[in-house]
Scaffold this motif. Structure first.
Motif, PDB file in Angstrom:
ATOM      1  N   CYS A   1      18.655  77.808 -69.045  1.00  0.00           N
ATOM      2  CA  CYS A   1      18.230  76.791 -70.032  1.00  0.00           C
ATOM      3  C   CYS A   1      18.068  77.439 -71.410  1.00  0.00           C
ATOM      4  CB  CYS A   1      16.900  76.158 -69.618  1.00  0.00           C
ATOM      5  SG  CYS A   1      17.053  75.010 -68.253  1.00  0.00           S
ATOM      6  N   ARG A   2      17.444  78.632 -71.407  1.00  0.00           N
ATOM      7  CA  ARG A   2      17.240  79.352 -72.680  1.00  0.00           C
ATOM      8  C   ARG A   2      18.583  79.677 -73.320  1.00  0.00           C
ATOM      9  NH1 ARG A   2      13.030  82.062 -70.399  1.00  0.00           N
ATOM     10  NH2 ARG A   2      14.376  83.725 -69.655  1.00  0.00           N
ATOM     11  N   GLN A   3      19.482  80.257 -72.537  1.00  0.00           N
ATOM     12  CA  GLN A   3      20.766  80.703 -73.083  1.00  0.00           C
ATOM     13  C   GLN A   3      21.598  79.544 -73.619  1.00  0.00           C
ATOM     14  OE1 GLN A   3      23.186  83.138 -70.438  1.00  0.00           O
ATOM     15  NE2 GLN A   3      24.913  82.870 -71.822  1.00  0.00           N
ATOM     16  N   LEU A   4      21.588  78.428 -72.902  1.00  0.00           N
ATOM     17  CA  LEU A   4      22.399  77.271 -73.324  1.00  0.00           C
ATOM     18  C   LEU A   4      21.633  76.335 -74.257  1.00  0.00           C
ATOM     19  CD1 LEU A   4      24.035  76.518 -69.862  1.00  0.00           C
ATOM     20  CD2 LEU A   4      25.175  77.505 -71.835  1.00  0.00           C
ATOM     21  N   LYS A   5      20.375  76.704 -74.515  1.00  0.00           N
ATOM     22  CA  LYS A   5      19.502  75.883 -75.380  1.00  0.00           C
ATOM     23  C   LYS A   5      19.436  74.438 -74.876  1.00  0.00           C
ATOM     24  CE  LYS A   5      20.029  78.630 -79.586  1.00  0.00           C
ATOM     25  NZ  LYS A   5      20.717  79.785 -78.991  1.00  0.00           N
ATOM     26  N   LEU A   6      19.252  74.307 -73.560  1.00  0.00           N
ATOM     27  CA  LEU A   6      19.148  72.975 -72.961  1.00  0.00           C
ATOM     28  C   LEU A   6      17.727  72.752 -72.463  1.00  0.00           C
ATOM     29  CD1 LEU A   6      22.536  72.778 -71.034  1.00  0.00           C
ATOM     30  CD2 LEU A   6      21.878  71.495 -73.060  1.00  0.00           C
ATOM     31  N   LYS A   7      17.279  71.540 -72.575  1.00  0.00           N
ATOM     32  CA  LYS A   7      15.875  71.221 -72.256  1.00  0.00           C
ATOM     33  C   LYS A   7      15.745  70.381 -71.000  1.00  0.00           C
ATOM     34  CE  LYS A   7      13.802  73.170 -75.757  1.00  0.00           C
ATOM     35  NZ  LYS A   7      12.976  74.334 -75.463  1.00  0.00           N
ATOM     36  N   THR A   8      16.860  70.171 -70.289  1.00  0.00           N
ATOM     37  CA  THR A   8      16.801  69.387 -69.047  1.00  0.00           C
ATOM     38  C   THR A   8      17.326  70.232 -67.893  1.00  0.00           C
ATOM     39  OG1 THR A   8      17.238  67.394 -70.330  1.00  0.00           O
ATOM     40  CG2 THR A   8      17.485  67.207 -67.946  1.00  0.00           C
ATOM     41  N   LEU A   9      16.547  70.251 -66.799  1.00  0.00           N
ATOM     42  CA  LEU A   9      16.941  71.008 -65.599  1.00  0.00           C
ATOM     43  C   LEU A   9      16.930  70.050 -64.416  1.00  0.00           C
ATOM     44  CD1 LEU A   9      17.428  73.682 -64.029  1.00  0.00           C
ATOM     45  CD2 LEU A   9      14.938  73.910 -63.868  1.00  0.00           C
ATOM     46  N   LEU A  10      18.044  70.050 -63.659  1.00  0.00           N
ATOM     47  CA  LEU A  10      18.150  69.196 -62.472  1.00  0.00           C
ATOM     48  C   LEU A  10      18.274  70.087 -61.254  1.00  0.00           C
ATOM     49  CD1 LEU A  10      21.013  66.896 -63.862  1.00  0.00           C
ATOM     50  CD2 LEU A  10      18.553  66.574 -64.137  1.00  0.00           C
ATOM     51  N   ILE A  11      17.576  69.757 -60.171  1.00  0.00           N
ATOM     52  CA  ILE A  11      17.808  70.525 -58.951  1.00  0.00           C
ATOM     53  C   ILE A  11      18.233  69.586 -57.825  1.00  0.00           C
ATOM     54  CG2 ILE A  11      16.272  72.418 -59.598  1.00  0.00           C
ATOM     55  CD1 ILE A  11      14.343  71.413 -57.438  1.00  0.00           C
ATOM     56  N   GLY A  12      18.904  70.134 -56.828  1.00  0.00           N
ATOM     57  CA  GLY A  12      19.375  69.313 -55.717  1.00  0.00           C
ATOM     58  C   GLY A  12      19.738  70.177 -54.526  1.00  0.00           C
ATOM     59  N   GLY A  13      20.012  69.530 -53.380  1.00  0.00           N
ATOM     60  CA  GLY A  13      20.335  70.258 -52.150  1.00  0.00           C
ATOM     61  C   GLY A  13      19.098  70.400 -51.277  1.00  0.00           C
ATOM     62  N   GLY A  14      19.316  70.738 -50.014  1.00  0.00           N
ATOM     63  CA  GLY A  14      18.224  70.786 -49.030  1.00  0.00           C
ATOM     64  C   GLY A  14      17.039  71.636 -49.458  1.00  0.00           C
ATOM     65  N   VAL A  15      17.294  72.794 -50.089  1.00  0.00           N
ATOM     66  CA  VAL A  15      16.191  73.687 -50.472  1.00  0.00           C
ATOM     67  C   VAL A  15      15.375  73.094 -51.633  1.00  0.00           C
ATOM     68  CG1 VAL A  15      15.596  76.076 -51.100  1.00  0.00           C
ATOM     69  CG2 VAL A  15      17.564  75.643 -49.647  1.00  0.00           C
ATOM     70  N   ALA A  16      15.954  72.122 -52.321  1.00  0.00           N
ATOM     71  CA  ALA A  16      15.191  71.442 -53.396  1.00  0.00           C
ATOM     72  C   ALA A  16      14.047  70.626 -52.813  1.00  0.00           C
ATOM     73  CB  ALA A  16      16.129  70.559 -54.215  1.00  0.00           C
ATOM     74  N   ALA A  17      14.021  70.488 -51.474  1.00  0.00           N
ATOM     75  CA  ALA A  17      12.886  69.808 -50.823  1.00  0.00           C
ATOM     76  C   ALA A  17      11.703  70.772 -50.687  1.00  0.00           C
ATOM     77  CB  ALA A  17      13.302  69.319 -49.437  1.00  0.00           C
ATOM     78  N   ASN A  18      11.915  72.050 -50.968  1.00  0.00           N
ATOM     79  CA  ASN A  18      10.859  73.057 -50.759  1.00  0.00           C
ATOM     80  C   ASN A  18       9.670  72.828 -51.709  1.00  0.00           C
ATOM     81  OD1 ASN A  18       9.736  76.024 -51.493  1.00  0.00           O
ATOM     82  ND2 ASN A  18      10.391  75.901 -49.370  1.00  0.00           N
ATOM     83  N   SER A  19       8.486  72.714 -51.130  1.00  0.00           N
ATOM     84  CA  SER A  19       7.317  72.343 -51.938  1.00  0.00           C
ATOM     85  C   SER A  19       6.957  73.434 -52.951  1.00  0.00           C
ATOM     86  CB  SER A  19       6.124  72.025 -51.038  1.00  0.00           C
ATOM     87  OG  SER A  19       5.838  73.126 -50.218  1.00  0.00           O
TER      88      SER A  19
END
Ligand code: KG4
Ligand code: ZN
Length: 329
Positions: A262-280
């Motif tokens: 995010c820092r390198q691309l100067k982006l302020k939105t992060l999306l996550i997905g996939g089974g491990v994205a269920a990890n609390s």
């Protein structure tokens, strides 16, 4: 516009109906996971045989729950890669036949990119005011077979920034659970037992691969293996602590890599997905880090983190004639 999604890339047989790329009208997932548990991993032949048996009923159920006839479906979206070849073939052949027989456009969808798209779905239990993300964004897909970091410019342009050089994050969870005798699949059980552990007496380090957006988890897995081999009979040995320390190492590594991208691309939105994205722990740590860095992080509801067809139908909408001017035949 109603899209029927079909997904059979691994052990699940899934079908869903999604309206206008966002509203999930139905989302049916049948899994053969229990039949694979005693082998400690997915047996492709068992998976594809089960999919062949139930794909038709699962699709009927998805249409029924959506209160939709096939005549009210505008296009059929299907996972065409990546996945187990026999499993993919079941879904693809079924979707092609359905498309041909009913004269509906057929749309091929990439399963990994669809995991990112899960963030753009409105599920029945979501609050009506739930904010949806906007692109461009950095996106992390952490599943059983992939750990991919993308620069997601729009729904048709996913630029791969980095990926795992060896084990996927979910694969590491599954293998470490096996080492610790916790069963299969490992992610949910490690997530659960790690809540009883702490990192006071034990830490593991993941490979940082400094300056790169790639990941590596096989060294971490081996460190857990050796720790278990050498200390399992110590009086203070605790599976909970080992699970905690392993999970923390993966979570810290994934979080740092996401923030760096995010820092390198100067982006302020992060999306996550996939089974491990269920990890609390991962969800918690990402929210915390994002807050500290002025980044907005989106995690899909648990029902669409693991494999499902709603994400396929949702992303498929952005490939339709109505939306983009082209449809895959
Ligand atoms: O995305 P997915 O359902 O299927 C693939 O496309 O691979 O991901 C399955 C992976 C498995 O490795 C499973 O152990 C992991 O997701 N997983 C989790 C959790 N729930 C599922 N890993 C960590 N914590 C969880 N709560
Ligand atoms: Zn998946």
């Amino acid at each position: 516009m109603n899209i029927l999604g079909i997904e059979t890339s691994c052990d699940e047989t899934a079908a869903a109906v999604v309206r206008d790329g966002t509203t999930v009208l139905s989302n049916i997932v049948v899994s053969s996971l229990k039949e694979h548990a005693r082998y400690g991993g997915i047996i492709p032949e068992i998976a594809s045989r089960r999919q062949l048996e139930c794909i038709s009923a699962v699709t009927d159920e998805a249409l029924f729950k959506a209160n939709c006839k096939l005549s009210q479906i505008d296009a059929i979206a299907v996972t065409h890669r990546p996945g187990l070849i026999g499993s993919l073939l079941v879904g693809l052949s079924f979707a092609r036949a359905l498309s041909y027989a009913n004269d509906k456009p057929l749309i091929n969808v990439d399963h990994i990119q669809a995991h990112v798209y899960a963030n753009f779905l409105r599920c029945p239990n979501d609050p009506p005011e739930k904010p949806l993300p906007t692109l461009p964004a950095v996106a992390l897909v952490v599943s059983g077979g992939h750990t991919n970091l993308y620069h997601c410019k729009d729904f048709r342009r996913f630029r791969l920034l980095g990926k795992t050089l060896d084990d996927a994050a979910g694969e590491a969870f599954d293998k470490v659970a096996q080492i610790l005798g916790l069963g299969y699949p490992g992610g949910p059980v490690i997530d659960r037992v790690a809540r009883k552990g702490s990192g006071r007496s034990l830490t593991f380090k993941s490979a940082t691969l400094k300056g790169r957006h790639d990941f590596s988890f096989s060294g971490l897995k081996t460190a857990v293996l050796y720790h278990h081999r050498d200390h399992q009979n110590d009086p203070d040995f605790s599976v909970d602590h080992v699970a905690y320390a392993f999970q923390q190492s993966v979570v810290t590594n994934l979080t740092e890599k996401c923030m760096a991208a995010c820092r390198q691309l100067k982006l302020k939105t992060l999306l996550i997905g996939g089974g491990v994205a269920a990890n609390s722990a991962l969800r918690q740590e990402l929210l915390l880090a994002a807050d500290q860095n002025g980044i907005e992080v989106f995690c899909p509801p648990l029902s669409v983190c693991t494999d499902n067809a709603a994400m396929i139908a949702g992303l498929g909408y952005h490939y339709t004639t109505e939306k983009m001017g082209v449809a895959h035949a």
